[in-house]
Design a protein around this motif. Structure first.
Motif, short mmCIF file in Angstrom:
data_model
loop_
_atom_site.label_atom_id
_atom_site.label_comp_id
_atom_site.label_asym_id
_atom_site.label_seq_id
_atom_site.Cartn_x
_atom_site.Cartn_y
_atom_site.Cartn_z
N GLY A 187 -32.21 -0.03 -142.43
CA GLY A 187 -33.25 -0.64 -143.12
C GLY A 187 -32.95 -2.49 -143.11
N GLY A 188 -33.74 -2.86 -143.61
CA GLY A 188 -33.81 -4.26 -143.85
C GLY A 188 -34.84 -5.17 -142.86
N GLU A 189 -34.87 -6.49 -142.96
CA GLU A 189 -35.76 -7.36 -142.10
C GLU A 189 -34.97 -8.20 -141.11
N HIS A 190 -34.05 -7.73 -140.29
CA HIS A 190 -33.54 -8.51 -139.48
C HIS A 190 -34.40 -9.24 -138.24
N ASP A 191 -33.94 -10.47 -137.77
CA ASP A 191 -34.84 -10.98 -136.64
C ASP A 191 -34.22 -10.62 -135.32
N LEU A 192 -32.95 -10.13 -135.12
CA LEU A 192 -32.37 -9.90 -134.09
C LEU A 192 -31.63 -8.52 -134.21
N VAL A 193 -31.94 -7.46 -133.05
CA VAL A 193 -31.19 -6.31 -133.37
C VAL A 193 -30.46 -5.84 -132.17
N SER A 214 -37.57 -0.09 -137.93
CA SER A 214 -37.61 -0.10 -139.14
C SER A 214 -36.74 -1.06 -140.01
N ALA A 215 -35.79 -1.50 -139.37
CA ALA A 215 -34.74 -2.47 -139.89
C ALA A 215 -35.18 -3.69 -139.30
N ALA A 216 -36.37 -4.11 -138.74
CA ALA A 216 -36.50 -5.41 -138.12
C ALA A 216 -37.85 -5.72 -138.52
N ARG A 217 -37.97 -7.11 -138.70
CA ARG A 217 -39.26 -7.73 -138.91
C ARG A 217 -40.29 -7.94 -137.97
N PRO A 218 -41.43 -7.80 -138.28
CA PRO A 218 -42.19 -8.09 -137.02
C PRO A 218 -42.02 -9.35 -136.18
N GLY A 219 -42.02 -9.36 -134.80
CA GLY A 219 -41.64 -10.27 -134.11
C GLY A 219 -40.19 -10.49 -133.71
N THR A 263 -36.48 -9.60 -132.08
CA THR A 263 -35.95 -9.33 -130.83
C THR A 263 -34.98 -8.20 -130.72
N LEU A 264 -35.01 -7.03 -129.89
CA LEU A 264 -34.29 -6.29 -129.66
C LEU A 264 -33.51 -6.65 -128.17
N LEU A 265 -32.16 -6.14 -128.35
CA LEU A 265 -31.11 -6.21 -127.22
C LEU A 265 -30.79 -4.83 -126.93
N LEU A 266 -31.15 -4.15 -126.02
CA LEU A 266 -30.60 -3.05 -125.61
C LEU A 266 -30.00 -2.93 -124.37
N LEU A 267 -28.54 -3.12 -124.61
CA LEU A 267 -27.67 -3.14 -123.36
C LEU A 267 -27.09 -1.79 -122.90
N ALA A 286 -36.90 -6.48 -125.96
CA ALA A 286 -38.10 -6.17 -126.36
C ALA A 286 -38.28 -6.89 -127.78
N GLU A 287 -39.60 -7.01 -128.28
CA GLU A 287 -40.08 -7.59 -129.60
C GLU A 287 -40.72 -6.47 -130.33
N ALA A 288 -40.40 -6.80 -131.59
CA ALA A 288 -41.09 -5.67 -132.71
C ALA A 288 -42.38 -5.98 -132.99
N VAL A 289 -43.32 -4.76 -132.68
CA VAL A 289 -44.82 -5.05 -132.97
C VAL A 289 -45.10 -4.37 -134.07
#
Length: 331
Positions: free
Chosen positions: A227-233, A256-261, A263-267, A328-331
Motif C-alpha cells: 500500500g501507500g502512494e510512493h513515487d518510485l518503486v 497499488s502502492a504507487a501514486r499516478p505518474g 516510476t517503476l524500476l524492474l531489474l 515504467a510509469e504508473a497510469v
C-alpha cells in the motif's frame, strides 16, 4: 545462413572456437583471482619472478595465468612486466566493488553445477544443489557482491534526484535502495522484504548511516501488499524467482502502492526479441535453471504483465555487466 557481407568461403572459425574454449579462460580467471594475481598487481607492476614470489606460485604457473589474463585483456604487458588493465584495476584491485567474492562463487558453486547441464538439457530438470555451511557462505557472498555491482551500475545510469518516497519491494539486497538514498539526500526508503532479510537490511542501513531515512516492513514477497502512494518503486531480482501468476500479482500490488505518474524500476535478466540476443541475459537463463530452476523471462511477457497491472513501459536500461531495467510509469 551467413551474416551479410560474408560467405562460406570468407567466414572464419574464430567465434566458434572462442565460445568453445571459453571455459578455459573462465577457469584461469578463477585461479588467478583465487591465487592473488590481481591483488598482487594492485600493488604495482611485476615481472614473472616477482609475481611468482608475491603469490606463492611457481614461475611456470605464474606465467600461464599472467599470459592468459593478458590475452583476455585483463592484464597489460610491456617488456615482460605485467600490470592491471583499467577494468581489472577497478573491479579486481581491492576496491569497494571488488568482484573476487563473485568469482569465488562462480568457481566453487556455479561451475560444478554447469557440469550437470547436459542432464538438465536432456531432462528439463535443474541440477542438484548440495550445500553445506561453507558453500552457503560462498554462495551468499558471491551473489550479494554481484547484486552490489548491479546496484552501482543502476545508480550510475538512473537519476534518482526527482523522487522523494521509494518503495523497494521483494528484493534480495538493500544495495539498490541504499545507492538511491546516497544519490538523493531528500529521498526516503521503505523496504518490504522477506522477514529473513530484516536483520541484514538493518545492518546495511546502519553501516551506511541511513537508518534514519528508511523503514523496514517485513513480508513474504509473494503475499506482500504494501500500500501507500510512493513515487518510485523498485522490484529488483524478483520476477525470476516466481511463476507468471505470482509475478502478475506482485506487479499489481506494486502498482497499488504507487501514486499516478510514479516510476517503476524492474531489474532482472530478460530475454529480448532483437536480431542478436544480449549475451549476459541468455547465459543467465541457463545459469538460473541449472542452479535451482528459476526463470529468465522474455521481455515481451514482462511488458504484458506490467501493462495489465497498470504500468506503462517507458524505456529499457541495459546496465554494464548487469541485468536490464524496465522503466515504467504508473497510469
Amino acid at each position: 545462413m551467413t551474416e551479410p557481407g560474408t560467405s562460406a568461403e570468407t567466414a572464419t572459425p574464430d567465434r566458434i572456437l572462442d565460445v568453445a574454449i571459453g571455459y578455459m579462460g573462465a577457469k584461469q580467471l578463477f585461479a588467478a583471482a583465487r591465487c592473488g594475481v590481481f591483488r598482487a598487481l594492485a600493488e604495482g607492476e611485476h615481472d614473472i619472478a616477482q609475481l611468482a614470489s608475491a603469490t606463492g606460485l611457481s614461475e611456470r604457473m605464474a606465467r600461464i595465468l599472467a599470459d592468459s589474463m593478458n590475452a583476455l585483456g585483463l592484464l597489460e604487458r610491456r617488456d615482460g612486466r605485467y600490470r592491471l588493465a583499467p577494468d581489472a584495476a577497478a573491479y579486481l584491485g581491492g576496491g569497494e566493488l571488488d568482484l573476487h567474492p563473485f568469482l569465488a562463487f562462480l568457481n566453487e558453486i556455479s561451475y560444478g553445477h554447469w557440469l550437470q547441464f547436459d542432464t538438465a538439457v536432456d531432462t528439463s530438470e535443474p541440477g542438484r544443489l548440495e550445500m553445506d555451511e561453507d558453500r552457503w557462505k560462498a554462495f551468499m557472498a558471491g551473489v550479494m557482491r554481484y547484486n552490489a555491482l548491479h546496484a552501482a551500475m543502476l545508480a550510475r545510469s538512473f537519476d534518482f534526484g526527482p523522487y522523494r518516497d521509494l518503495l523497494d519491494l521483494g528484493g534480495l539486497a538493500p544495495d539498490f535502495a541504499i545507492g538511491a538514498l546516497k544519490a538523493n539526500p531528500g529521498l526516503s526508503a521503505r523496504f518490504v522484504f522477506d522477514p529473513a532479510s530484516t536483520e541484514s537490511v538493518a545492518r546495511a542501513l546502519e553501516a551506511a548511516g541511513l537508518a534514519d531515512r528508511a523503514r523496514i516492513d517485513p513480508a513474504p514477497t509473494e503475499a506482500a501488499d504494501p500500500g501507500g502512494e510512493h513515487d518510485l518503486v523498485m522490484v529488483n531480482h524478483v520476477i525470476h524467482r516466481f511463476d507468471a501468476a505470482q509475478n502478475r500479482a506482485i506487479l499489481a500490488r506494486a502498482r497499488s502502492a504507487a501514486r499516478p505518474g510514479a516510476t517503476l524500476l524492474l531489474l532482472d535478466f530478460l530475454l529480448d526479441g532483437d536480431d542478436r540476443q544480449r549475451p549476459i541475459d541468455a547465459l543467465h537463463a541457463g545459469e538460473y535453471f541449472v542452479i535451482d530452476g528459476t526463470v529468465v523471462y522474455p521481455e515481451s511477457e514482462v511488458r504484458q504483465w506490467l501493462t495489465a497491472a497498470g504500468w506503462r513501459p517507458r524505456e529499457v536500461l541495459a546496465l554494464p555487466g548487469s541485468p536490464r531495467v524496465l522503466v515504467a510509469e504508473a497510469v
